[in-house]
Design a protein around this motif. Sequence first.
Motif, PDB file in Angstrom:
ATOM      1  N   VAL A  33      14.039   8.327  -5.415  1.00 42.16           N
ATOM      2  CA  VAL A  33      14.147   9.271  -6.531  1.00 42.16           C
ATOM      3  C   VAL A  33      13.074  10.343  -6.401  1.00 42.16           C
ATOM      4  CG1 VAL A  33      14.005   9.549  -9.037  1.00 42.16           C
ATOM      5  CG2 VAL A  33      15.020   7.466  -8.070  1.00 42.16           C
ATOM      6  N   ASP A  34      13.503  11.616  -6.349  1.00 45.10           N
ATOM      7  CA  ASP A  34      12.545  12.713  -6.434  1.00 45.10           C
ATOM      8  C   ASP A  34      12.378  13.019  -7.922  1.00 45.10           C
ATOM      9  OD1 ASP A  34      11.019  14.978  -6.388  1.00 45.10           O
ATOM     10  OD2 ASP A  34      12.467  16.220  -5.296  1.00 45.10           O
ATOM     11  N   GLY A  35      11.278  12.532  -8.469  1.00 42.30           N
ATOM     12  CA  GLY A  35      11.052  12.704  -9.915  1.00 42.30           C
ATOM     13  C   GLY A  35       9.778  13.464 -10.186  1.00 42.30           C
ATOM     14  N   ALA A  36       9.515  14.481  -9.360  1.00 44.52           N
ATOM     15  CA  ALA A  36       8.230  15.195  -9.376  1.00 44.52           C
ATOM     16  C   ALA A  36       7.658  15.360 -10.782  1.00 44.52           C
ATOM     17  CB  ALA A  36       8.394  16.538  -8.693  1.00 44.52           C
ATOM     18  N   PHE A  37       8.432  15.995 -11.665  1.00 41.33           N
ATOM     19  CA  PHE A  37       7.934  16.089 -13.053  1.00 41.33           C
ATOM     20  C   PHE A  37       8.809  15.260 -13.988  1.00 41.33           C
ATOM     21  CE2 PHE A  37      11.025  19.162 -14.783  1.00 41.33           C
ATOM     22  CZ  PHE A  37      11.580  19.632 -13.597  1.00 41.33           C
ATOM     23  N   GLY A  66       1.007  15.958  -3.212  1.00 45.81           N
ATOM     24  CA  GLY A  66       1.967  16.479  -4.176  1.00 45.81           C
ATOM     25  C   GLY A  66       3.300  15.790  -3.961  1.00 45.81           C
ATOM     26  N   ALA A  67       4.319  16.287  -4.655  1.00 50.58           N
ATOM     27  CA  ALA A  67       5.617  15.624  -4.550  1.00 50.58           C
ATOM     28  C   ALA A  67       6.249  15.809  -3.170  1.00 50.58           C
ATOM     29  CB  ALA A  67       6.565  16.120  -5.637  1.00 50.58           C
ATOM     30  N   THR A  68       5.909  16.900  -2.485  1.00 48.80           N
ATOM     31  CA  THR A  68       6.451  17.082  -1.137  1.00 48.80           C
ATOM     32  C   THR A  68       6.011  15.920  -0.246  1.00 48.80           C
ATOM     33  OG1 THR A  68       6.354  19.479  -1.397  1.00 48.80           O
ATOM     34  CG2 THR A  68       6.538  18.640   0.850  1.00 48.80           C
ATOM     35  N   MET A  69       4.704  15.631  -0.273  1.00 51.57           N
ATOM     36  CA  MET A  69       4.202  14.533   0.553  1.00 51.57           C
ATOM     37  C   MET A  69       4.582  13.173  -0.034  1.00 51.57           C
ATOM     38  SD  MET A  69       3.232  15.613   3.305  1.00 51.57           S
ATOM     39  CE  MET A  69       2.421  14.255   4.110  1.00 51.57           C
ATOM     40  N   LEU A 123       6.430  11.440  -7.382  1.00 49.91           N
ATOM     41  CA  LEU A 123       5.967  11.891  -8.703  1.00 49.91           C
ATOM     42  C   LEU A 123       4.778  12.826  -8.481  1.00 49.91           C
ATOM     43  CD1 LEU A 123       6.394  10.869 -11.712  1.00 49.91           C
ATOM     44  CD2 LEU A 123       4.503   9.315 -11.290  1.00 49.91           C
ATOM     45  N   ASP A 124       4.630  13.817  -9.367  1.00 52.86           N
ATOM     46  CA  ASP A 124       3.460  14.692  -9.281  1.00 52.86           C
ATOM     47  C   ASP A 124       2.518  14.389 -10.422  1.00 52.86           C
ATOM     48  OD1 ASP A 124       3.083  16.533  -7.211  1.00 52.86           O
ATOM     49  OD2 ASP A 124       4.762  17.756  -7.881  1.00 52.86           O
ATOM     50  N   ALA A 125       1.242  14.232 -10.104  1.00 54.03           N
ATOM     51  CA  ALA A 125       0.259  14.101 -11.190  1.00 54.03           C
ATOM     52  C   ALA A 125      -0.257  15.478 -11.599  1.00 54.03           C
ATOM     53  CB  ALA A 125      -0.881  13.186 -10.757  1.00 54.03           C
ATOM     54  N   HIS A 126      -0.184  16.457 -10.672  1.00 56.19           N
ATOM     55  CA  HIS A 126      -0.642  17.798 -11.069  1.00 56.19           C
ATOM     56  C   HIS A 126       0.402  18.531 -11.894  1.00 56.19           C
ATOM     57  CE1 HIS A 126       0.581  18.926  -6.664  1.00 56.19           C
ATOM     58  NE2 HIS A 126       1.606  19.150  -7.444  1.00 56.19           N
ATOM     59  N   LYS A 127       1.622  18.021 -11.964  1.00 55.63           N
ATOM     60  CA  LYS A 127       2.602  18.717 -12.801  1.00 55.63           C
ATOM     61  C   LYS A 127       2.519  18.288 -14.259  1.00 55.63           C
ATOM     62  CE  LYS A 127       6.033  20.431  -9.592  1.00 55.63           C
ATOM     63  NZ  LYS A 127       7.134  20.032  -8.734  1.00 55.63           N
ATOM     64  N   TRP A 128       2.606  16.985 -14.507  1.00 55.22           N
ATOM     65  CA  TRP A 128       2.656  16.624 -15.927  1.00 55.22           C
ATOM     66  C   TRP A 128       1.532  15.720 -16.401  1.00 55.22           C
ATOM     67  CZ3 TRP A 128       8.236  16.337 -18.321  1.00 55.22           C
ATOM     68  CH2 TRP A 128       8.250  17.158 -19.464  1.00 55.22           C
ATOM     69  N   VAL A 135      19.532  19.312  -4.632  1.00 51.24           N
ATOM     70  CA  VAL A 135      18.302  18.711  -4.088  1.00 51.24           C
ATOM     71  C   VAL A 135      17.176  19.752  -3.996  1.00 51.24           C
ATOM     72  CG1 VAL A 135      19.115  19.175  -1.740  1.00 51.24           C
ATOM     73  CG2 VAL A 135      17.412  17.388  -2.103  1.00 51.24           C
ATOM     74  N   HIS A 136      15.955  19.328  -4.261  1.00 46.15           N
ATOM     75  CA  HIS A 136      14.805  20.237  -4.166  1.00 46.15           C
ATOM     76  C   HIS A 136      14.509  20.522  -2.695  1.00 46.15           C
ATOM     77  CE1 HIS A 136      10.626  21.698  -4.627  1.00 46.15           C
ATOM     78  NE2 HIS A 136      10.964  21.963  -5.862  1.00 46.15           N
ATOM     79  N   ALA A 137      14.132  21.781  -2.419  1.00 47.02           N
ATOM     80  CA  ALA A 137      13.906  22.197  -1.025  1.00 47.02           C
ATOM     81  C   ALA A 137      12.845  21.332  -0.338  1.00 47.02           C
ATOM     82  CB  ALA A 137      13.486  23.669  -0.993  1.00 47.02           C
ATOM     83  N   SER A 138      11.890  20.839  -1.110  1.00 54.41           N
ATOM     84  CA  SER A 138      10.810  20.058  -0.482  1.00 54.41           C
ATOM     85  C   SER A 138      11.313  18.705   0.018  1.00 54.41           C
ATOM     86  CB  SER A 138       9.660  19.852  -1.465  1.00 54.41           C
ATOM     87  OG  SER A 138      10.023  18.922  -2.445  1.00 54.41           O
ATOM     88  N   LEU A 139      12.365  18.196  -0.599  1.00 58.11           N
ATOM     89  CA  LEU A 139      12.918  16.921  -0.112  1.00 58.11           C
ATOM     90  C   LEU A 139      13.602  17.142   1.243  1.00 58.11           C
ATOM     91  CD1 LEU A 139      14.023  13.955  -1.959  1.00 58.11           C
ATOM     92  CD2 LEU A 139      15.636  14.752  -0.242  1.00 58.11           C
TER      93      LEU A 139
HETATM   94  C1  LIG Z   1       7.696  20.560  -7.681  1.00 49.93           C
HETATM   95  C2  LIG Z   1       8.731  19.708  -7.106  1.00 49.93           C
HETATM   96  C3  LIG Z   1       8.616  19.198  -5.808  1.00 49.93           C
HETATM   97  C4  LIG Z   1       7.487  19.591  -4.882  1.00 49.93           C
HETATM   98  O1  LIG Z   1       6.251  19.230  -5.410  1.00 49.93           O
HETATM   99  P1  LIG Z   1       4.873  19.741  -4.822  1.00 49.93           P
HETATM  100  O2  LIG Z   1       3.874  19.073  -5.704  1.00 49.93           O
HETATM  101  O3  LIG Z   1       4.876  21.231  -4.972  1.00 49.93           O
HETATM  102  O4  LIG Z   1       4.760  19.315  -3.408  1.00 49.93           O
HETATM  103  C5  LIG Z   1       9.590  18.351  -5.364  1.00 49.93           C
HETATM  104  N1  LIG Z   1      10.639  18.016  -6.141  1.00 49.93           N
HETATM  105  C6  LIG Z   1      10.793  18.486  -7.379  1.00 49.93           C
HETATM  106  C7  LIG Z   1      11.978  18.062  -8.201  1.00 49.93           C
HETATM  107  C8  LIG Z   1       9.840  19.346  -7.916  1.00 49.93           C
HETATM  108  O5  LIG Z   1       9.977  19.812  -9.148  1.00 49.93           O
END
Ligand SMILES: *Cc1c(COP(=O)(O)O)cnc(C)c1O
Length: 451
Positions: free
Chosen positions: A251-255, A134-137, A280-285, A177-181
Amino acid sequence: MNDLLHDVAARAGRYLEGLEGRPVAPDRRAVEALAELSGPLPKTGWLPGEIIRRLDELGGAATVASAGPRYFGFVTGGALSAALAANWLAGAWDQNAFSAVSSPLGAALEEIALGWVIEALGFSSECGGSFVTGATMANFAALAAARHAVLERAGWQVEDDGLFGAPAITVVVGEEVHASLLKALSLLGLGRKRILRVPADAKGRMRPEAFPDLAGPAIVCLQAGNVNSGAFDPAEDPIGLAKSAGAWVHVDGAFGLWAAAAPQRAHLTKGYDRADSWALDAHKWLKVPYDCGCALVRAPQSLQAAMSVKAAYLMQQDSRRDPFDFTPECSRRMRGLEVWAALMSLGRDGLAELIERNCRLAERFADGLTATGFPILNEPVLNQVLVSFGDAQTTRSVIEAVQMDGTCWCGGTEWRGKPAMRFSVSSWATREEDVDLSLEAILRAAAEAGP
Ligand SMILES: *Cc1c(COP(=O)(O)O)cnc(C)c1O
């Protein structure tokens, strides 16, 4: 085995068909009944057919209908049919996609799918990367590449010598900033607190005029798509300043980064293609089943330097790309397969249309709520909408009432000190009728909770 898989297909089909008509949040009794899945570990095994029946009856009823058309929580949405079907096939194939020898198919699909993602975003073909959970990793893997590169330039091999005694790295993030970053930074030994936070404007974007002067090894983290407001940090000025100081830009561009694949939204990502890495997340968008994220880097050799593993039994037999050279994991499932199937089924146009349609439906929510007098707290530039129903207590009760009602599901958040209901339109299945039905339910709940 064959009968069992047919039985599963029938059950899954019935489940998906029933999604529209059932409450989005699971019934409280169904969740309590999950206790029936516990008990002592059986001494002798059950028959697979019995196991599946029990799972389907008890588990299915307790699922959140997030694969359905009216789930607007977090940034979630069901899997595309081609991606889900590919996922089933992958289950049967059970490939270990860590290397080109262990799964030539897994390695090939990963490389093709990565190339397509890079092409869809309009990035340079020199970029590379890997699929992770996911975007965290993805943030973690890309920032590991960043850590490698900035320290190597300072004459330090972090993979060999660790961070003790290493030159200090300046890490810059935006206030929003997103907590996962921050978690990724902490896992990398870069710390959650020893970072520079650039203040944000009212939309949640980094203020370029507050950008710090940089010297020495530095990593600058920008955000494409704020998880509350959907806003994008400005790219041009921060990237220009960072580059001239020799910093790595991540760049944290998850979605949000997917906006680059939709011509009508691509202006939001202007300048981001000049960064050094992206999460980037593939499970998000992209609508593949959980879980799948993507770490992208301009210089794949820096990701390889950070992730590569050496062992006698892993000796390269030929020049094929081994996924494990680019991922935090070794053994892993074949994540590239669903990405390949999803992109194959959407095509360039379908992907652009999916993103644009979700953004339009988010605007429909915002317009419907504004028309009834409820203030929208963000500028809905993407698929995220924040609304307030009055004071904190009232907003919280409306959220609770909406979740109980079951027509749709929206979560709560806080935006600039105010509690808000948050919509994220991220499902391929959502239509205008779903937005209208949901609006009716929300306005009903607001009328009941109102003063
Ligand atoms: C969802 C999100 C994450 C974390 O993504 P996961 O897939 O849950 O690990 C990180 N950054 C942003 C901006 C997000 O929207």
